[in-house]
Structures are given as C-alpha cells and as structure tokens.
Design an enzyme around this catalytic site. Structure first.
Site, PDB file in Angstrom:
ATOM      1  N   HIS A 246     117.297  32.196  -1.358  1.00  0.00           N
ATOM      2  CA  HIS A 246     118.710  32.333  -1.716  1.00  0.00           C
ATOM      3  C   HIS A 246     118.957  31.649  -3.044  1.00  0.00           C
ATOM      4  O   HIS A 246     118.325  30.640  -3.367  1.00  0.00           O
ATOM      5  CB  HIS A 246     119.598  31.705  -0.626  1.00  0.00           C
ATOM      6  CG  HIS A 246     121.041  32.076  -0.750  1.00  0.00           C
ATOM      7  ND1 HIS A 246     121.920  31.375  -1.556  1.00  0.00           N
ATOM      8  CD2 HIS A 246     121.763  33.083  -0.187  1.00  0.00           C
ATOM      9  CE1 HIS A 246     123.122  31.934  -1.463  1.00  0.00           C
ATOM     10  NE2 HIS A 246     123.058  32.959  -0.650  1.00  0.00           N
ATOM     11  N   GLU A 304     120.523  37.592   5.467  1.00  0.00           N
ATOM     12  CA  GLU A 304     120.169  39.005   5.572  1.00  0.00           C
ATOM     13  C   GLU A 304     119.255  39.301   6.761  1.00  0.00           C
ATOM     14  O   GLU A 304     119.342  40.376   7.359  1.00  0.00           O
ATOM     15  CB  GLU A 304     119.477  39.457   4.282  1.00  0.00           C
ATOM     16  CG  GLU A 304     120.361  39.381   3.054  1.00  0.00           C
ATOM     17  CD  GLU A 304     119.557  39.315   1.772  1.00  0.00           C
ATOM     18  OE1 GLU A 304     118.314  39.337   1.839  1.00  0.00           O
ATOM     19  OE2 GLU A 304     120.178  39.232   0.696  1.00  0.00           O
TER      20      GLU A 304
END
Length: 362
Positions: A246, A304
């Site tokens: 991320h 995700e």
C-alpha cells in the site's frame, strides 16, 4: 520536488486520518473497529455529512431519505438503462450518474450516494438478459442492493457483510479519487461534477481497479497447484502480487483485518469455506515470498485481498468490484467536496518547467 506529491499536505480535513506507520484509520474521531459492523452505512453517511448541510436529519430520517433517493434514482434513470447497459458496467454507472442534477443540496448528495447501489445491480441484470429490479425504499441500503442484484432477499449475514464493507471503504484520507474530487469541488462545480472526477480516478488499476485481479490471481494459483511456486515465479518476472502493499501503510492495512473477519463469518462450510481456507493459504505464502524477495519493503495484505473474497461471496462479478467500492466511497467524496467548497479556495499547485528553452530573440 515530491514525486507523486508524496508527503505534501494539500488539505486540512475533519473527515479521516490514515496512520500508515501505526496501521490505524480514523473517521471523524472514530476508529475503524468502532464503526465497522457496529454502525450501519446510513449512520456513517450521516457522520460524514454532519456539518456540511443545513438541517441534517437524524439517523432514522436519513435512512428513509436514502431509501427514497434509491427509488428516485431508479425512476429518473430507468429509461436510460438499456442504452447504458451496452457499456462496460463501470462506464455505464459513471454515465448514468452524469445524468443526475449537478447542485449542492442534501437531496443531490443522497441521489449520488444512492446511484451506484441502484445502477450496478440494474446494469448487471440487464447485461445477463434479466429485468432490472426496482428499489425497496423501506429497506436497508446494503440489503436492498443485494435484493436488486439477485432478485431475492439476502440473508442477514450477507447483508451485514456488504454493509460492513461499505462502511470500511467510506473514506480513506487524501487518496487519488478523493483528491480529484476536491480539485473539481474547489472550482465551485456541483457535487455531480466533483463525484464524476472521483469516479474517473477510481477506475485506474492503481487505485480502485485492483480487487478484480485478486480473483484472477487466486484462480490461476488454484489451477497451478503450488501457491509459493506461482508467486515466486510472478515476482521473478516483475509482476505485482495483487492484494499486497500500500502507498501509505507500512504495516498491515487495518481494513484487511476487518474484511477478513467478515469473510470468515460468511465462510462456514462448503465451497465458501474452502475458498476462504485456500485464500488464507495464498495470503501466507505471498507474505513469505515477498518477505524474501523484497526484504527492504513492507508489503503486507491490503484491503483489496479480502474485498475480492467478500464481493465474490455477495454475488458480484469481478468486473463490478470497482462499482461496489464506489458505492461505499461516494459518501466520503461528497463530504470532502463540501468541505473543500466551504474553504472557497481554488486548488492551484505550481509545476516546474523542464522542457527545452527557446533561443533568445536577436
């Protein structure tokens, strides 16, 4: 110059704070674990919009108003649905939302919040040769979205899972789509124009387009039969392991833990349980492979990975995952747009010219 505007503070906000080192997400003074699974999406919508509109109704009234907004969206956009359905489902949703009024009232905000929840099921049904189902204005937002998708009333567990997902992704600092929304809002454009900017940014695979490829990765690994081997080969070929890493978090994404717990509650026995068990095996293998292959980087599970499993279990095809993400994030976009509009300040950064210099005039 900060590459990609890293660490540049472009706004002051009361809406959310992302603590990348501590792995914490705060939304208007509440930690994510305080909200997810405890507050309904309608309650969180009210939390986000509080102070940005006059006479904001209480939770019960806002829930009813959001239900009425779903009904109004369906009535307004039904004539356009057959034409919209010829597009891919994300582009069709975006085009449908562009048909909504472009003003700054609470009514306009609720229409925009309702639209992805109404358009996504309707478009998916039309694309598979079924009739679109009209909303139930008395229903819960997430449960009604699932009913419009499947044609039957969702189980309480599945409705709660989707509701928790919408809450979990409602806002997340100054990400690309939120920044795009604020840039347009700073021009004093209407809410629809601002939200459309967010939708455009969200479509990119480096932002909202990643959960779908997680399913493709899991299917490919399952067919291959050796998770660690598949992952090592992918890393060796320079491929990105979907669902890991991320831009902000240097530890595990807190949203991943929330959604993993929700998926585990849904899992139970049978195929769903086997899918979760397999995904957990892949997750651990990916963390091990990435730790060895990229020791200088902290590549942890992000939102995700378990988003993909949750939305798959809810019956959404992977091509619509970004639509459902937008259904949650649109409330945050609108809150940021209103916050930016209230500053009265146009966002206008400078650039540094590094191109060729013309010859001096003789």
């Amino acid at each position: 110059m900060a590459n990609g505007l890293d660490d540049v503070v472009a706004a002051e906000t009361v809406l959310s704070d992302v603590d990348g080192l501590g792995g914490r997400l705060t939304v208007r003074g509440h930690s994510l674990p305080e909200l997810a699974g405890r507050w309904s999406y309608a309650q969180v919508v009210r939390l986000l919009l509080d102070g940005f509109f006059d006479k904001l109704p209480d939770d019960a009234e806002l829930t009813r108003a959001l239900g009425q907004a779903r009904a109004d969206v369906f009535e307004r956009l039904s004539p356009s649905l057959p034409l919209l359905a010829s597009l891919d489902v994300y582009s069709a949703m975006r085009a449908g939302m562009a048909l909504l009024p472009d003003d700054d009232t609470l009514t306009d905000a609720l229409l925009l919040i309702a639209a992805p929840a109404v358009l996504t099921p309707a478009l998916l049904r039309l694309q598979r040769g079924e009739e679109a189902i009209s909303p139930d204005s008395r229903g819960d937002h997430a449960a009604d979205m699932l009913r419009m998708l499947s044609g039957s009333v969702a189980s309480p567990g599945l409705a709660m899972a989707l509701d928790t997902y919408l809450v979990t992704v409602c806002d997340h600092g100054l990400n690309a789509s939120t920044f795009a929304t604020r840039v347009v809002a700073s021009t004093q454009a209407g809410l629809t124009s601002s939200v459309l900017a967010g939708l455009g940014a969200l479509k990119g695979p480096l932002h909202g387009g990643a959960p779908g490829p997680v399913i493709e990765m899991l299917d490919a690994i399952q067919a291959h039969g050796d998770a660690a081997g598949w992952l090592r080969d992918a890393v060796a070929h320079g491929e990105r392991i979907m669902g890991f890493g991320h831009r902000i978090y240097r530890v595990r994404d807190p949203r991943a833990d929330v959604l993993k717990a929700v998926v585990r509650q849904l899992g139970g026995e049978g195929e769903a349980g086997r899918r979760l068990a397999f995904a957990e095996t892949v997750e651990q293998a990916a963390l091990d492979v990435l730790r060895v292959a990229k020791p200088s980087r902290s590549l942890q599970t992000n939102v995700e990975f378990y988003t993909a499993l949750l939305l798959e279990a809810a019956g959404f095809p992977s091509q619509a995952f970004s639509n459902v993400f937008a259904a949650g994030r649109v409330s945050g976009w609108i809150a940021h747009a209103r916050e930016q509009q209230k500053t009265g300040r146009l966002i206008r950064p400078q650039s540094r010219y590094v191109g060729p210099v013309p010859d001096p005039v003789a």
